[in-house]
Design a protein around this motif. Sequence first.
Motif, PDB file in Angstrom:
ATOM      1  N   GLN A 225      17.648 -42.002 -40.056  1.00 67.17           N
ATOM      2  CA  GLN A 225      16.321 -41.663 -40.546  1.00 67.17           C
ATOM      3  C   GLN A 225      15.789 -42.741 -41.495  1.00 67.17           C
ATOM      4  OE1 GLN A 225      14.098 -38.435 -40.211  1.00 67.17           O
ATOM      5  NE2 GLN A 225      15.039 -39.149 -38.315  1.00 67.17           N
TER       6      GLN A 225
ATOM      7  N   GLU B 162      28.083 -36.485 -38.098  1.00 65.62           N
ATOM      8  CA  GLU B 162      26.747 -36.465 -37.496  1.00 65.62           C
ATOM      9  C   GLU B 162      25.666 -36.403 -38.574  1.00 65.62           C
ATOM     10  OE1 GLU B 162      24.170 -33.448 -34.700  1.00 65.62           O
ATOM     11  OE2 GLU B 162      26.130 -34.114 -33.963  1.00 65.62           O
ATOM     12  N   LYS B 163      25.921 -35.649 -39.630  1.00 67.16           N
ATOM     13  CA  LYS B 163      24.962 -35.571 -40.730  1.00 67.16           C
ATOM     14  C   LYS B 163      24.775 -36.945 -41.374  1.00 67.16           C
ATOM     15  CE  LYS B 163      24.206 -33.380 -45.229  1.00 67.16           C
ATOM     16  NZ  LYS B 163      24.761 -32.437 -46.248  1.00 67.16           N
TER      17      LYS B 163
ATOM     18  N   ARG C  25      22.815 -39.171 -39.065  1.00 59.17           N
ATOM     19  CA  ARG C  25      21.402 -38.775 -39.052  1.00 59.17           C
ATOM     20  C   ARG C  25      20.672 -39.333 -40.267  1.00 59.17           C
ATOM     21  NH1 ARG C  25      18.347 -35.034 -36.536  1.00 59.17           N
ATOM     22  NH2 ARG C  25      20.178 -34.243 -35.411  1.00 59.17           N
TER      23      ARG C  25
ATOM     24  N   THR D  65      15.790 -39.624 -33.685  1.00 56.09           N
ATOM     25  CA  THR D  65      17.189 -39.482 -34.103  1.00 56.09           C
ATOM     26  C   THR D  65      17.931 -38.511 -33.204  1.00 56.09           C
ATOM     27  OG1 THR D  65      16.644 -39.983 -36.413  1.00 56.09           O
ATOM     28  CG2 THR D  65      18.715 -38.832 -36.002  1.00 56.09           C
ATOM     29  N   ASP D  66      17.262 -37.402 -32.838  1.00 58.55           N
ATOM     30  CA  ASP D  66      17.888 -36.431 -31.939  1.00 58.55           C
ATOM     31  C   ASP D  66      18.228 -37.077 -30.597  1.00 58.55           C
ATOM     32  OD1 ASP D  66      17.682 -34.450 -33.830  1.00 58.55           O
ATOM     33  OD2 ASP D  66      15.817 -33.601 -33.023  1.00 58.55           O
TER      34      ASP D  66
ATOM     35  N   SER E 230      12.363 -37.611 -36.393  1.00 59.77           N
ATOM     36  CA  SER E 230      13.451 -36.661 -36.120  1.00 59.77           C
ATOM     37  C   SER E 230      13.752 -36.581 -34.630  1.00 59.77           C
ATOM     38  CB  SER E 230      13.083 -35.266 -36.649  1.00 59.77           C
ATOM     39  OG  SER E 230      12.985 -35.276 -38.050  1.00 59.77           O
TER      40      SER E 230
ATOM     41  N   LEU F  79      21.311 -39.393 -31.112  1.00 57.09           N
ATOM     42  CA  LEU F  79      22.562 -38.648 -31.290  1.00 57.09           C
ATOM     43  C   LEU F  79      22.997 -37.990 -29.981  1.00 57.09           C
ATOM     44  CD1 LEU F  79      21.936 -36.991 -34.792  1.00 57.09           C
ATOM     45  CD2 LEU F  79      23.476 -38.893 -34.269  1.00 57.09           C
TER      46      LEU F  79
END
Length: 289
Positions: A56, A48-49, A52, A24-25, A21, A28
């Motif tokens: 992931q 964005e979802k 993500r 990924t953060d 996570s 982004l």
Amino acid sequence: MVNLTQDRSIALYEFIIQHSSDMTDSWLASRDVDGHGIYSKRMGAEVEKRLREQNQFFIKMIASIFNEKNELLEDIDAWTKRVAEDRAGSNTPIHETIQQFKRFRNIFWNKISKFIEDPLNDVNQKDILTWSNMLHSTFDTVIERFAEEYNFFTSRRIEAQQDMIYQLSSPVIPLSDFVGILPLVGEIDTHRAKWIMESTLQQCTDTNITQLFIDLSGVVIIDTMVANEIFQLVNTLKLIGVQSIISGIRPEVAQTSVQLGIDFSQIPTQSTLKQALKNNRIIIEKISL
């Protein structure tokens, strides 16, 4: 020694999954506000979802190389197909996606470096070289497969758009219950000639056309291939009971046709569509404004 190396690789796998996570953060957050396409921060929460979720799965897929997963190539094929279709569908240029692969490759390796730097993990030089080779080789495989799938989806979209263009540029226009016009415009290649043949036959059948004026005034170049396709179209239309009249052969095209030995003498021809309609007693009434 082998078991210790495997243990360290599994520990690395678990470390990456634990920090997926965060990775990924970081990715982004690295996007440009004024960027173009799907990677722009301006695209909103829904995009964005989606990014993500895709990222992931990508992390878990790549991390699995350190856990000796046998189904990796199957996962790569499935993931690249989904993402390539998504990027092609959103009109994201392939070079922008390649840039994101490059950016995330750095993020991934930086996370591995954090694991390496921890003395508790007891990583040796051989581990580092092995992991580096595995990571970069897998990234290269993913990028190559993505490029192949992206090309497939964009080529399919272009073909669909081209067929739509052909349809719009080759309509049989009814003048009456049994008379129609087929105005041809632009370059005619082998693929378009085949489409014109199939489309014209279908349109004439659907509209009960028995007399068709084929106007070539918008066709700049007629070579042997195009002439043969026109002959084939006229002969095939004749078989289903449609009489064809050709008009609009440009002077330079007519001269070239003679030089190529192309003979239009067996097909009714007129210099202009207006003359062809007049000679066949198709009257276009004047409209007074």
